[in-house]
Design a protein around this motif. Structure first.
Motif, mmCIF file in Angstrom:
data_model
loop_
_atom_site.group_PDB
_atom_site.id
_atom_site.type_symbol
_atom_site.label_atom_id
_atom_site.label_comp_id
_atom_site.label_asym_id
_atom_site.label_seq_id
_atom_site.Cartn_x
_atom_site.Cartn_y
_atom_site.Cartn_z
ATOM 1 N N ASP A 1 -72.021 4.650 81.688
ATOM 2 C CA ASP A 1 -70.472 3.887 81.532
ATOM 3 C C ASP A 1 -69.694 2.696 81.952
ATOM 4 O OD1 ASP A 1 -69.854 6.862 80.353
ATOM 5 O OD2 ASP A 1 -68.770 7.225 82.310
ATOM 6 N N ARG A 2 -70.552 1.823 83.336
ATOM 7 C CA ARG A 2 -69.979 0.707 83.422
ATOM 8 C C ARG A 2 -70.568 -0.336 82.625
ATOM 9 N NH1 ARG A 2 -71.642 2.158 88.936
ATOM 10 N NH2 ARG A 2 -73.783 1.934 88.605
ATOM 11 N N GLN A 3 -71.254 0.108 81.597
ATOM 12 C CA GLN A 3 -72.109 -1.411 81.400
ATOM 13 C C GLN A 3 -70.860 -1.154 79.813
ATOM 14 O OE1 GLN A 3 -76.023 -0.722 80.331
ATOM 15 N NE2 GLN A 3 -76.984 -0.913 82.115
ATOM 16 N N ALA A 4 -70.201 0.092 79.234
ATOM 17 C CA ALA A 4 -69.680 0.702 78.783
ATOM 18 C C ALA A 4 -68.088 -0.593 78.757
ATOM 19 C CB ALA A 4 -69.577 1.746 77.696
ATOM 20 N N VAL B 1 -60.940 6.767 79.071
ATOM 21 C CA VAL B 1 -61.170 6.781 80.701
ATOM 22 C C VAL B 1 -63.057 6.987 80.473
ATOM 23 C CG1 VAL B 1 -61.279 9.202 80.933
ATOM 24 C CG2 VAL B 1 -61.353 7.926 82.365
ATOM 25 N N ALA B 2 -63.196 6.571 81.314
ATOM 26 C CA ALA B 2 -64.532 6.135 81.480
ATOM 27 C C ALA B 2 -65.744 8.421 81.421
ATOM 28 C CB ALA B 2 -65.637 6.218 82.645
ATOM 29 N N GLU C 1 -60.620 6.355 94.627
ATOM 30 C CA GLU C 1 -61.180 5.462 93.701
ATOM 31 C C GLU C 1 -62.594 6.246 93.396
ATOM 32 O OE1 GLU C 1 -61.284 1.980 91.896
ATOM 33 O OE2 GLU C 1 -59.397 2.929 92.425
ATOM 34 N N ILE C 2 -63.037 6.739 91.704
ATOM 35 C CA ILE C 2 -64.183 7.187 91.277
ATOM 36 C C ILE C 2 -64.645 6.492 90.861
ATOM 37 C CG2 ILE C 2 -64.740 9.043 89.513
ATOM 38 C CD1 ILE C 2 -62.496 10.768 90.182
ATOM 39 N N PRO C 3 -66.089 5.922 90.754
ATOM 40 C CA PRO C 3 -67.319 5.213 90.448
ATOM 41 C C PRO C 3 -67.367 5.576 88.897
ATOM 42 C CG PRO C 3 -68.144 6.088 92.428
ATOM 43 C CD PRO C 3 -66.697 6.725 92.426
ATOM 44 N N MET C 4 -67.876 4.604 88.271
ATOM 45 C CA MET C 4 -68.834 4.907 87.246
ATOM 46 C C MET C 4 -69.909 5.497 87.516
ATOM 47 S SD MET C 4 -66.156 2.164 83.907
ATOM 48 C CE MET C 4 -64.366 1.652 84.383
ATOM 49 N N ASP C 5 -70.855 5.583 86.506
ATOM 50 C CA ASP C 5 -71.560 6.431 85.979
ATOM 51 C C ASP C 5 -72.425 4.505 85.395
ATOM 52 O OD1 ASP C 5 -72.486 6.264 83.580
ATOM 53 O OD2 ASP C 5 -72.856 8.451 83.883
#
Length: 197
Positions: free
Chosen positions: A173-176, A12-13, A166-170
């Motif tokens: 974390d989106r880039q990774a 998980v992120a 629906e929890i957004p990634m920072d």
């Protein structure tokens, strides 16, 4: 035999996990609002990322349960390394064990699932958690990421659905994220004794 029912490994992120924990803490009843009273158990703990993140909070215990021997070894190495560079608030234990045979610590419990296995095993897990809850104060919550078997938890009325988000990634974390995802779906559930249903 249960290995055949496991889903693929996916971490998980951190931003999703931290936000899910924040929402869970907000949902705690006033009488059970002390995180320090809860043991955190990651079922299908993989390489141990969530264990390290959970140790940022003052849980009574942080335990990982993982069937795969190689992932267990990696998680233990990660925990050892983490303990050298960070000040964990809680001791982390990683157990190589079948989750359906795991002996649950005394409640209260926060059980974490990242869609670890098929619904038949989630059903067995829910039954085992019911037994653990009946032996103590009955405080058992579940945080379930990518909750493919959510209905399995609620079908018999043992666990009640608290929330789904629906929890957004920072951005980091989106880039990774190896799958190009921008968020994860997370649900929370709470055990209820029969007289509370």
């Amino acid at each position: 035999t249960n290995d055949a029912l496991n889903n693929g490994y996916s971490a998980v992120a951190p931003s999703v996990f931290r936000e899910a924990c924040r929402r869970w803490r907000e949902s705690l009843p006033h009488s059970a609002a002390r995180v320090e009273a809860y043991s955190f158990v990651d079922v299908g703990s993989g390489k141990g990322r969530v264990l390290l993140l959970a140790a940022e909070l003052p849980f009574r215990k942080v335990i990982g349960v993982e069937l795969n021997e190689e992932l267990t070894r990696t998680a233990r190495k990660n925990v050892t390394l983490w303990n050298r560079i960070a000040k964990s608030r809680t001791k982390i234990r990683v157990l190589r064990e079948d989750a359906t045979e795991f002996r649950w610590p005394q409640t209260p419990l926060l059980v974490y699932l990242n869609n670890p296995f098929e619904c038949a095993l989630v059903e067995r897990l829910a039954a085992n958690l019911t037994t653990a809850a009946a032996a103590g104060p009955g405080l058992v919550d579940v945080l379930y990421v990518n909750p493919d078997c959510a209905e399995t938890l609620t079908r018999q009325g043992i666990f009640r659905h608290l929330w789904t988000a629906e929890i957004p990634m920072d951005e980091a974390d989106r880039q990774a994220d190896p799958y190009g995802a921008a968020s994860d779906r997370v649900s929370a559930f709470r055990y209820f004794r029969k007289h509370n249903r």
